[in-house]
Design a protein around this motif. Structure first.
Motif, PDB file in Angstrom:
ATOM      1  N   SER A   1       4.570 -12.177 -13.962  1.00  0.00           N
ATOM      2  CA  SER A   1       3.162 -11.869 -13.693  1.00  0.00           C
ATOM      3  C   SER A   1       2.777 -10.451 -14.107  1.00  0.00           C
ATOM      4  O   SER A   1       1.653 -10.037 -13.878  1.00  0.00           O
ATOM      5  CB  SER A   1       2.841 -12.090 -12.212  1.00  0.00           C
ATOM      6  N   GLY A   2       3.694  -9.689 -14.689  1.00  0.00           N
ATOM      7  CA  GLY A   2       3.348  -8.380 -15.223  1.00  0.00           C
ATOM      8  C   GLY A   2       3.769  -7.194 -14.381  1.00  0.00           C
ATOM      9  O   GLY A   2       3.324  -6.069 -14.630  1.00  0.00           O
ATOM     10  N   LYS A   3       4.614  -7.379 -13.386  1.00  0.00           N
ATOM     11  CA  LYS A   3       5.031  -6.262 -12.525  1.00  0.00           C
ATOM     12  C   LYS A   3       5.757  -5.183 -13.318  1.00  0.00           C
ATOM     13  O   LYS A   3       5.416  -4.003 -13.232  1.00  0.00           O
ATOM     14  CB  LYS A   3       5.941  -6.763 -11.393  1.00  0.00           C
TER      15      LYS A   3
ATOM     16  N   ALA B   1       4.760  -1.675  -1.844  1.00  0.00           N
ATOM     17  CA  ALA B   1       5.406  -2.972  -2.009  1.00  0.00           C
ATOM     18  C   ALA B   1       4.412  -3.899  -2.684  1.00  0.00           C
ATOM     19  O   ALA B   1       3.349  -4.173  -2.153  1.00  0.00           O
ATOM     20  CB  ALA B   1       5.818  -3.545  -0.661  1.00  0.00           C
ATOM     21  N   ALA B   2       4.718  -4.328  -3.894  1.00  0.00           N
ATOM     22  CA  ALA B   2       3.878  -5.278  -4.625  1.00  0.00           C
ATOM     23  C   ALA B   2       4.698  -6.535  -4.853  1.00  0.00           C
ATOM     24  O   ALA B   2       5.731  -6.491  -5.502  1.00  0.00           O
ATOM     25  CB  ALA B   2       3.426  -4.687  -5.946  1.00  0.00           C
TER      26      ALA B   2
ATOM     27  N   SER C   1      -0.469  -9.067  -5.229  1.00  0.00           N
ATOM     28  CA  SER C   1      -0.496  -8.975  -6.691  1.00  0.00           C
ATOM     29  C   SER C   1      -1.916  -8.949  -7.227  1.00  0.00           C
ATOM     30  O   SER C   1      -2.179  -8.347  -8.258  1.00  0.00           O
ATOM     31  CB  SER C   1       0.280 -10.127  -7.313  1.00  0.00           C
ATOM     32  N   SER C   2      -2.861  -9.556  -6.527  1.00  0.00           N
ATOM     33  CA  SER C   2      -4.247  -9.552  -6.994  1.00  0.00           C
ATOM     34  C   SER C   2      -4.858  -8.154  -6.953  1.00  0.00           C
ATOM     35  O   SER C   2      -5.829  -7.873  -7.641  1.00  0.00           O
ATOM     36  CB  SER C   2      -5.091 -10.511  -6.155  1.00  0.00           C
ATOM     37  N   ALA C   3      -4.283  -7.242  -6.155  1.00  0.00           N
ATOM     38  CA  ALA C   3      -4.814  -5.886  -6.066  1.00  0.00           C
ATOM     39  C   ALA C   3      -4.390  -5.031  -7.249  1.00  0.00           C
ATOM     40  O   ALA C   3      -4.994  -4.006  -7.520  1.00  0.00           O
ATOM     41  CB  ALA C   3      -4.355  -5.226  -4.769  1.00  0.00           C
TER      42      ALA C   3
ATOM     43  N   ARG D   1       4.393   6.021   5.336  1.00  0.00           N
ATOM     44  CA  ARG D   1       3.386   4.977   5.250  1.00  0.00           C
ATOM     45  C   ARG D   1       3.706   4.068   4.066  1.00  0.00           C
ATOM     46  O   ARG D   1       4.101   4.522   3.012  1.00  0.00           O
ATOM     47  CB  ARG D   1       1.997   5.572   5.074  1.00  0.00           C
ATOM     48  N   LEU D   2       3.532   2.778   4.274  1.00  0.00           N
ATOM     49  CA  LEU D   2       3.791   1.772   3.263  1.00  0.00           C
ATOM     50  C   LEU D   2       2.472   1.141   2.863  1.00  0.00           C
ATOM     51  O   LEU D   2       1.697   0.727   3.716  1.00  0.00           O
ATOM     52  CB  LEU D   2       4.719   0.682   3.816  1.00  0.00           C
TER      53      LEU D   2
END
Length: 160
Positions: A104-106, A97-98, A46-48, A40-41
């Motif tokens: 943006s801070g990943k 997957a983000a 990004s807002s999450a 499962r993916l």
């Protein structure tokens, strides 16, 4: 995503499947590869990857650095995204997957998550816990924090 030939499928571990219902931002999507068990993916915009209520930590602006441990120990200004760690761990997805724009801070978020989960670090667990003590995850969910903090083996690959 285009179908792959049999020779390509041996080289690929997973195929991403687009959701048919885009109304669910955090949809768990089936990921399949011929001859392997289904996975499962978790599709997260990004807002999450945020915490609510939002909290900003630090006193100084640091640019060009992305390691959470370095930034937080230098009192750099950081947005608290710690609750996203709990959200990711509770969803049950095998793959996440983000997708977000650059800067943006990943990477900062992923290094924070690694420092939260890792049993081994350049810093002691007590020192890391002191850094986390002002974050939402620590203050709002102490049981989750205690159950998962510094309990896992983490492999960090830097591909830059």
């Amino acid at each position: 995503h285009e179908p792959q030939s049999d020779s390509d499928s041996d080289a690929m571990d997973t195929q991403l499947v687009e959701p048919s219902d885009s109304s669910n931002e955090n949809a768990l999507l089936p990921v399949t590869t011929p001859g392997s068990p289904p996975r499962r993916l978790l599709k997260m915009p990004s807002s999450a990857i945020s915490s609510s209520p939002s909290r900003v930590h630090g006193k100084e602006l640091r640019v060009g650095r992305s390691d959470w441990l370095d930034l937080s120990s230098d009192h750099a200004i950081l947005v608290d995204k710690s609750l996203a760690i709990m959200r990711i761990m509770d969803n049950g997805a095998d793959v996440m997957a983000a997708i977000a724009p650059r800067r943006s801070g990943k990477t900062t978020f992923l290094t924070m998550m690694a420092e939260f989960l890792s049993a081994h670090s350049t810093w002691s667990a007590d020192d890391r816990e002191k850094l986390f003590s002002e974050y939402n995850l620590y203050t709002q969910h102490p049981k989750f924090f205690k159950d998962h903090f510094a309990k896992y083996s983490v492999i960090h690959l830097d591909l830059s």
